[in-house]
Scaffold this active site. Structure first.
Site, mmCIF file in Angstrom:
data_model
loop_
_atom_site.group_PDB
_atom_site.id
_atom_site.type_symbol
_atom_site.label_atom_id
_atom_site.label_comp_id
_atom_site.label_asym_id
_atom_site.label_seq_id
_atom_site.Cartn_x
_atom_site.Cartn_y
_atom_site.Cartn_z
ATOM 1 N N LYS A 1 0.683 -1.143 -0.258
ATOM 2 C CA LYS A 1 0.160 0.165 0.192
ATOM 3 C C LYS A 1 0.770 1.144 -0.067
ATOM 4 O O LYS A 1 0.761 1.744 -0.800
ATOM 5 C CB LYS A 1 -1.183 0.037 0.863
ATOM 6 N N GLU B 1 9.551 -5.430 4.310
ATOM 7 C CA GLU B 1 10.018 -7.002 4.112
ATOM 8 C C GLU B 1 10.301 -6.832 2.364
ATOM 9 O O GLU B 1 10.269 -7.167 1.065
ATOM 10 C CB GLU B 1 9.398 -8.155 4.128
ATOM 11 N N GLY C 1 -5.073 -4.235 4.477
ATOM 12 C CA GLY C 1 -4.293 -5.455 3.378
ATOM 13 C C GLY C 1 -5.666 -6.865 3.727
ATOM 14 O O GLY C 1 -4.949 -7.753 3.046
ATOM 15 N N ARG C 2 -6.041 -7.462 5.468
ATOM 16 C CA ARG C 2 -6.430 -8.415 4.975
ATOM 17 C C ARG C 2 -7.965 -8.923 5.087
ATOM 18 O O ARG C 2 -8.417 -9.864 4.435
ATOM 19 C CB ARG C 2 -6.566 -8.995 6.616
ATOM 20 N N LYS D 1 7.942 -2.692 14.520
ATOM 21 C CA LYS D 1 9.086 -2.643 13.175
ATOM 22 C C LYS D 1 9.668 -1.262 13.374
ATOM 23 O O LYS D 1 10.555 -1.104 13.551
ATOM 24 C CB LYS D 1 7.724 -1.492 12.413
#
Lengths: 545, 545
Positions: B204, B210, B265-266, B510
């Site tokens: 996004k 990653e 996202g999910r 993070k």
């Protein structure tokens, strides 16, 4: 006397009142030597359990509990070959499978001659396969090996094969087929050449339903493709304690490898059940794996409890389960090659210690095996770690990583490790309200916005974890690691007073499946079944054809 | 008022005293219509929840709870495009992604034009790839597509791609790369031809650590292999809400697909995040998947609670979690093609509802999302099912199977289904002492042997489960299934009073990782870190080189 009525248990109960409620932040602040006293190293492994909710005193009390549970005596009875699996009347001798020499367990009852002979036969066969001298149809060399087995006849070699895939033979394919779903076997068969494929059928009894279904289908596939010219003996090997059944199936007697009743399926990786693994990585690497496990066996047998890795790991689990009330244990490998390790541990731990009666048959009034679950840690961060950080549930975590990458690319490994270490630190120490406030104030938000966001951005911390670091994924360190977990499970079983080596809980489902299967074909037979099963069968019959 | 102080909650508390303690055996015996009243069908799906520890009365009380929690109002607010994700100030409109036509959510705020235009662009690009007209290096057609994304940008399309692999394009490889470990990307690169490989970078923000590591490494690999002749635009596509960053990275503007802040996202499988999936199965099948989800959306929005699949499933979870005290939920697919479904649900459920503050920021004093875990069921039988049967822990299970096999082989499917049905029956009904005794007496054992074995072979039963049967794995039924679970999670979040659409719990890790990474290279920087992290870094530095 049950374990809960020992003085050590009572001492732990009262100790819990204090330390069990301390925050890890305070435990770290109050003891500058905490990491030294709550970590162990062995054979290229660092085990840091300083982020567990405990102190050195806790560890001492837990060690007393292990003494009161007579763990050393149980260990010696296992190593002496006593029939400690009493509900099945069997010895428990997987440690024999990694010994360099005999006699063992003793000169009266010495299993080593057959262990060593089997190892030799496995190595000879594996070398033949690896050097292209094992011939399939019309003298063509075998190029693909398919292990057909389920549970302990699948998870161990498959997990270890993935963990050591950097050592895989470059020209031989090694595949694992376990379950009844044709959607596992059928797509694999589409990629294989029947002339150059060999199946290893792994089943102690040679009657396991899933395994025999898949083995029969494999044989049909060979027949359909090779016709009358099929020489079944060129395409099958077997691992079984019933060699005559394997021979009857069509396996050459020379390619039936034994397994013994003193090895449980979930402890059988080290035996001929590991044949497909040995084919993939070679007899030399397989032997190094055995040596790693043997070193862990010696460490386990001879090291005082407080410095004994499997004992400490077991006791931490007991602390979390029986005193802090954890119901699960999350296993989080930060290594793609360890992706099957959580599934392997699920079997090892939950099948061994998912019991609620004592070895003597009394109902237990305390918890035994937690639910073991997990995923690759880095992926988990972007999936379910939200719950670990803010879900309000106690979830002890095992972080596992290898320092050296088995498939290096620039900078990836450093970033991966920093994520692994960061997650356990964030889980342990959290971020309190004043820290969050300070950080939000930097984002130039209004006081109302800060007040609204604040509670959502606080991390309570105090989520316990251990971190296991291997210097690298190599056969020796992995052998050690698996033996470590095996003995951890043994110690927990000994403290809980259960038989870690039977698995009566798998029997009922098999029996019921045998009653249901004919009713799939014959609706009349369904009438004897419960109403839910009848409904499921009715729906199925409509859609099966 | 919190949900625990409503009359419906109190009624459920007292109801639990009776039915919560009944054995499933008795519940079945006392009501011949139990299966009819406790199962639902919809669109080729049978959902049998008769083996949950509840009655029709329980369901009625739970529906009252949902009414008191104003679930319908929450649903309408979601469908109306209100900013129900208040901590991030966003609407929640993944349902728009599967709508056939607009305007939606309304004519003032209509997202459908860009949704439909994106769908059209995706289909056009997917068709180009599938027909070999998408060209890589020097006009060679692209043959492999690698999706680089993590979490929601990986699990959804990967899970669905596996579930629908029987429809995969025969000549195009579609691969998924998510985590930092080079051991995922490096071995894949070894099998790919850089001239004919295209990467879809899905992020996004286009800053996910990653994903950017893997994307950069992919670009380096292309450069190293194709040298000065590399035309980056021929090898990359992107899905992002920051198109300018993707273009700066080297993606052609025409191949950047949008994602919007009103899709979490999910919940993004249905958007351009599903591009790799669409490439694999084709735009037509992708569209059928959207239609299946849309049918479930309509069912969810319009069906009374007691017959509403997502609502019923959600309420059963609440009953098990908040009234019976379950801490986990096991998901057990009896289908190899659903092997990633448990991981997908882990994210969907635990990231959405693993929260311990209300949407308004108050600390909750009741449990929210359980730990979701599971494995392929048939494999699990030979691994951890021991604990489900005899571990003494309450573990609600979701059995999931498709009646028709997607890769049939003779007799396998019937045996697989009979195992699935047998396990849930054995878990529910168990085998009591007198049944075990009768069976042992047939085995011609001595009275002492029988007495010794008896307690180990008793199955308490009463382990609750639901069984979800799909007629087959097809795009429509799978679209329905995933939408069903999405709405289940929504309903649970609404009853628990939490924000199911933020995920602040992923932020701290993070931030800490960003502090640790430089200290991997620069030991001086480690001094500011906690003692455990320092120890882990010291060990790592020794072995990294």
């Amino acid at each position: 006397m049950t374990i809960t009525s020992t003085p050590a248990w009572a001492a732990l109960e009262s100790h819990r009142q204090s330390v069990g409620k301390s925050h890890l932040k305070d435990l770290f602040a109050s003891d500058p030597n905490r990491v030294e006293s709550l970590s162990l190293t062995f054979d290229g492994i660092l085990y840091d359990f300083s982020k567990q909710r405990m102190t050195s005193e806790t560890l001492g009390l837990l060690a007393s509990l292990a003494r009161e549970a007579r763990v050393s005596e149980s260990t010696e009875r296992m190593f002496a070959g006593e029939r400690i699996n009493i509900s099945e009347g069997r010895s428990v001798l997987h440690v024999a499978l990694r010994r360099s020499a005999g006699p063992f367990p003793g000169s009266q009852f010495d299993v080593m001659p057959e262990v060593i002979e089997t190892r030799r036969r496995m190595a000879e066969f594996a070398e033949r396969l690896r050097s292209g001298k094992c011939l399939g149809h019309k003298g063509m060399p075998i190029r693909d090996v398919v292990n057909i087995g389920i549970g302990g006849s699948d998870l161990g070699p498959k997990m270890m094969g993935q963990a050591l895939r950097s050592l895989s033979h470059p020209a031989l394919g090694v595949h694992y087929i376990s379950n009844l779903d044709a959607a596992q076997l059928a797509p694999l068969l589409q990629t294989l050449d029947p002339r150059t494929t060999l199946f290893i059928v792994v089943s102690k009894t040679f009657t396991t339903q899933e395994t025999m279904f898949n083995a029969n289908t494999a044989r049909e596939w060979l027949r359909a493709n090779l016709g009358d010219e099929l020489v079944s003996e060129n395409h099958f090997a077997a691992v079984s304690s019933k060699p005559e059944r394997a021979v009857e199936f069509g396996v050459s007697k020379d390619l039936v490898f034994p397994i013994w009743d003193w090895v449980g399926g979930r402890y059988s990786l080290w035996s001929a059940v590991g044949l497909a693994l040995m084919v993939a990585i070679g007899p030399h690497a397989f032997d190094e794996m055995l040596r790693g496990a043997e070193r862990m066996d010696e460490h386990f047998r001879t090291t005082p409890f407080e410095r004994n890795l499997p004992v400490v790991m077991a006791l931490i689990g007991i602390w979390n389960t029986n005193f802090l009330g954890a119901t699960t244990n999350s296993v989080l490998p930060y290594n793609e090659s360890l992706k099957y390790f959580p599934s392997f541990l699920q079997q090892l731990e939950m099948e061994s210690n998912g019991k609620s009666v004592s070895i003597g048959g009394e109902a237990l009034d305390y918890a035994t095996s937690p639910i073991v679950w997990g995923e690759l840690g880095n992926n988990g961060q972007h999936a379910f770690f939200q719950l670990l950080h803010q879900g309000g549930r106690l979830v002890p975590c095992d972080f596992i990583a290898a320092v050296r990458s088995d498939f290096p690319l620039p900078k990836h490994q450093e970033a991966l490790l920093s994520n692994c270490f960061a997650q356990s630190a964030a889980l342990a120490f959290g971020r309190n309200e004043s820290e969050v406030r300070a950080s939000l104030e930097k984002e130039s938000l209004s006081p109302k916005e800060i007040a609204d966001l604040l509670p959502h951005r606080v991390f309570a911390g105090n989520q316990p974890s251990s971190t296991m670091l291997l210097s690298s994924l190599n056969p020796g360190s992995l052998g050690s690691l698996v033996a470590l977990y095996e003995h951890k499970v043994f110690v927990q079983g000994a403290v809980w007073g259960i038989n870690s080596f039977d698995q009566w809980g798998v029997e009922l489902g098999k029996a019921v499946a045998n009653r249901i299967l004919p009713a799939v074909y014959e609706p009349e037979l369904a009438k004897m079944l419960d109403a839910s099963t009848q409904g499921l069968l009715n729906f199925s019959r409509k859609h099966l054809k």
